[in-house]
Write a protein that holds these residues in place. Structure first.
Motif, short mmCIF file in Angstrom:
data_model
loop_
_atom_site.label_atom_id
_atom_site.label_comp_id
_atom_site.label_asym_id
_atom_site.label_seq_id
_atom_site.Cartn_x
_atom_site.Cartn_y
_atom_site.Cartn_z
N THR A 101 25.45 28.86 28.92
CA THR A 101 24.53 29.98 28.72
C THR A 101 23.08 29.57 28.94
O THR A 101 22.19 30.41 28.88
CB THR A 101 24.69 30.53 27.30
OG1 THR A 101 24.51 29.48 26.35
CG2 THR A 101 26.07 31.16 27.11
N SER A 102 22.83 28.28 29.17
CA SER A 102 21.47 27.79 29.45
C SER A 102 21.50 26.98 30.74
O SER A 102 22.56 26.67 31.29
CB SER A 102 20.97 26.94 28.28
OG SER A 102 21.82 25.84 28.05
N ASP A 146 24.28 26.43 21.60
CA ASP A 146 23.25 27.14 22.36
C ASP A 146 21.94 26.37 22.46
O ASP A 146 20.89 26.82 22.03
CB ASP A 146 23.00 28.52 21.74
CG ASP A 146 22.22 29.44 22.68
OD1 ASP A 146 22.26 29.21 23.91
OD2 ASP A 146 21.57 30.38 22.19
N ASN A 169 28.00 25.88 24.29
CA ASN A 169 27.53 27.26 24.15
C ASN A 169 27.49 27.71 22.69
O ASN A 169 26.69 28.56 22.31
CB ASN A 169 28.42 28.20 24.96
CG ASN A 169 28.14 28.12 26.44
OD1 ASN A 169 27.08 27.66 26.87
ND2 ASN A 169 29.10 28.56 27.25
#
Length: 660
Positions: free
Chosen positions: A115-116, A80, A77
């Protein structure tokens, strides 16, 4: 494509090299500044890029392996990337449906912190069933219901991602066994599907293929017919890389016809060895995609750190945890005359911060035992416990150092994984006040190269004015610089035996006064008594009870905080240098000028009197320490025996005794 092991140090080194030696890429206008006459810097090349991450195997390791995966998720994260891939063996598996569902839910909850988007690959641990009445395909249906298709593809930013399934098993019997060559082939159905996908993706910039079993390692998969798949990938013309897992060790299969083959190790899974340099490593891969090519980096779990953690509060907390008072002994071990088991000493542990603190205790040589190797301390609390110490003959004789506890600390951080504090070692404190260090037969110190005795300056204070420093010495070689007893470093005092010539050095009012023996030299392989003294107006040097040199000298002695060194002299860091090889006995410092002009018979280890400041008889050592006796009714103190030096029985023997 390149596979470059990645660490903070590596990145820093690369940045330094780039900044210091490599020209900037030409990409149009130079960097703007209002500074005149400076070197021109070109602006960086403008090239679109994006990244994706890949997680290694999770299974086969301890239950806490899921925490390693969770840490990897936190680090991914920080970077990212656009998406995260896997290479199979997501759960422990090899079980029935109930346990399988529990493990699948745990994996989902961990990976969903990304987060993805993330994408699964099926491995044998995710598919193989254990227990009664396995369904057709074993856990294949469970997998497709809770993770996704066994094989699939998708497109992202002009690149293709193809996920293949390598645990279809025996097409005739349905048996699943990745070690059986009959179970290692792709089905016609999946190969036909692959042909269609490669045709659809042929116009894309790059294609990446993901499998669990690295069947291109032919020795592991003798029935794998990977060459058939490889030729299909080559024919498509744009497959950049193939990624696999399963073997739990990094493996680069080389570049074959423009396609690079990579097997990942583990992200929380079992490692046969803890040997990062050989490929056994918890990691995730970071892949950077540009029109000009693809770069692949191996990122060890734990190597990326969120800089937002390092607040003033965190700094104050960690500095407090570095202090020495967190773990300490509150009592001293009595010194027995004979080896003894189970001497009890009290240990205090305290947590002065507002975080949970874990204290881990260990005894490298096993001479210390304690109730528990781990002590958990709530914020602001302290605990005491008894530890038991084995004091054996090796400790009593000084052959080994004092038993010591190795202490490591770990605190729970509010925003990341637990944080380790540098380990420390604390030695058992002995009650030297009541140590009977004198022996009837006497003793002497034996020193080899690099060995010496060090007494901290605070333990041997010496007032201004008259004093005497003396001792016995025997050596086979006095050549060169030979400090004997010294506290020198452009200050203080010292006895030297350079090239067999005894000399006394004293630093008064900013300069050295030196007196050497005249017409008398030390003989090899015999005991000599050497003394230097200052009476306030003269310095003198004595050899075997005879005044062999004197000169006028007066003033205030220049002081330092360096240790007193016996068998060498201190460097600026207090370490003994130019050390003596030989034997030493009866070192004494007195608060008076003991000797006059008349010859005298030197004593070996005389009784301590009121004018004795410090005396080292070297009759015996204890756990790397020797006793320093003190006069005027003061309790003794200790000096440290540095290196493999030792005390042996038998006092120095003056020449007069040998001649009788």
């Amino acid at each position: 494509v390149k596979n470059r092991p990645f660490s903070r140090l590596t990145v820093l080194s690369v940045l330094v090299l780039v900044a210091g030696f490599l020209p900037f890429a030409h990409a149009g206008d130079p960097v703007q500044t209002d500074r005149k006459g400076t070197k021109s810097l070109e602006s960086p090349v403008e090239e679109t890029m994006w990244q994706f991450a890949i997680m290694g195997d999770r299974t086969g390791g301890p239950a806490e392996g899921i925490e390693i995966l969770a840490q990897a998720v936190e680090e991914v994260n920080l970077v990212d990337p656009d998406l995260t891939m896997t290479v199979g063996d997501l759960i422990q598996g090899y079980n029935g449906r109930t346990q399988w569902l529990i493990q699948a839910d745990q994996f989902h909850r961990t990976m969903n912190q990304l987060t993805s988007s993330w994408y699964p690959v099926a491995g044998n641990h995710d598919i193989y069933w254990r227990g009664s009445e396995p369904p057709d395909g074993e856990h294949e249906s469970d997998y497709e219901q809770h993770f996704g298709p066994l094989w699939y593809w998708f497109e992202h930013k002009g690149c293709g991602f193809i996920i293949l399934y390598t645990d279809e098993g025996n097409p005739v019997t349905g048996k699943k066994d990745f070690g059986d060559p009959a179970c290692q082939k792709f089905s016609t159905e999946q190969l036909n599907w692959l042909d269609g996908v490669l045709e659809k993706t042929s116009a894309l910039q790059s294609v990446f293929v993901f499998v669990h079993h690295p069947r291109w390692i032919a020795t592991n998969y003798k029935g794998g017919h990977w060459d058939v798949v490889h030729q299909k990938l080559v024919k498509s013309g744009n497959v950049s890389s193939v990624f696999g897992g399963h073997i739990h060790r990094l493996h680069y299969g080389g570049n074959r016809d423009g396609i690079e083959y990579h097997a990942l190790a583990t992200t929380g899974g079992h490692r046969s060895r803890d040997f990062q340099g050989a490929g056994w490593i918890h990691h995730w891969n970071l892949v950077t995609v540009r029109p000009s090519g693809v770069e692949i980096a191996v990122v060890p779990v734990g190597s990326l750190v969120d800089p937002r953690q390092f607040t003033p509060e965190r700094r104050a907390l960690t500095e407090r945890l570095l202090k020495d008072d967190l773990v300490r002994f509150t009592s001293r071990a009595p010194i027995p005359s004979q080896p003894v088991e189970g001497v009890e000493v009290m240990l205090e542990l305290k947590n002065p911060v507002d975080r949970l603190l874990r204290v881990h205790l260990s005894s490298l040589d096993g001479r210390i035992s304690f109730p528990s190797p781990e002590v958990i301390l709530a914020p602001g609390t302290r605990k005491t416990q008894k530890v038991r110490v084995q004091i054996d003959s090796l400790v009593l004789s000084g052959v080994v150092a004092a038993p010591a506890l190795d202490v490591s600390l770990q605190f729970d951080d509010k925003s990341s994984s637990p944080v380790d504090v540098p380990a420390r070692r604390i030695s058992i404190p002995f009650d030297h006040d009541h140590w009977v260090a004198r022996r009837a037969a006497g003793g002497h110190l034996v020193l080899g190269g690099g060995e010496f005795v060090k007494v901290d300056s605070s333990r041997v204070p010496l007032a201004q004015g008259a004093f005497t420093v003396e001792g016995w010495v025997q050596s086979s070689d006095f050549s060169g610089r030979r400090p004997f007893i010294a506290k020198t470093q452009q200050s203080e005092y010292g006895l030297f035996l350079n090239d067999g010539v005894a000399s006394f050095w004293l630093h008064l009012d900013g300069k050295y006064h030196v007196i050497e023996s005249k017409g008398a030299a030390l003989q090899p392989d015999r005991w000599h008594h050497v003394a230097g003294q200052f009476d306030g107006s003269e310095i003198g040097i004595y050899l075997d009870g005879i005044l062999v040199g004197k000169k006028a000298a007066a003033g205030q002695r220049t002081l330092n905080k360096l240790p007193l060194i016996v068998g060498g002299d201190p460097d600026q860091n207090g370490r003994g240098v130019d050390t003596l090889i030989g034997k030493i006995d009866g070192v004494r410092i007195s608060s008076t000028a003991r000797y006059g002009v008349d010859p005298f018979m030197p004593e070996v280890d005389p009784e301590v009197d009121d004018e004795t400041l410090y005396q080292l008889s070297f009759d015996c050592a204890l756990a790397g320490m020797v006793q320093v006796e003190r006069g005027s009714g003061q309790m003794p103190t200790v000096g440290q025996l540095v290196g493999a030096g030792r005390c042996e029985e038998g006092a120095a023997v003056p020449l007069s005794t040998l001649q009788q």
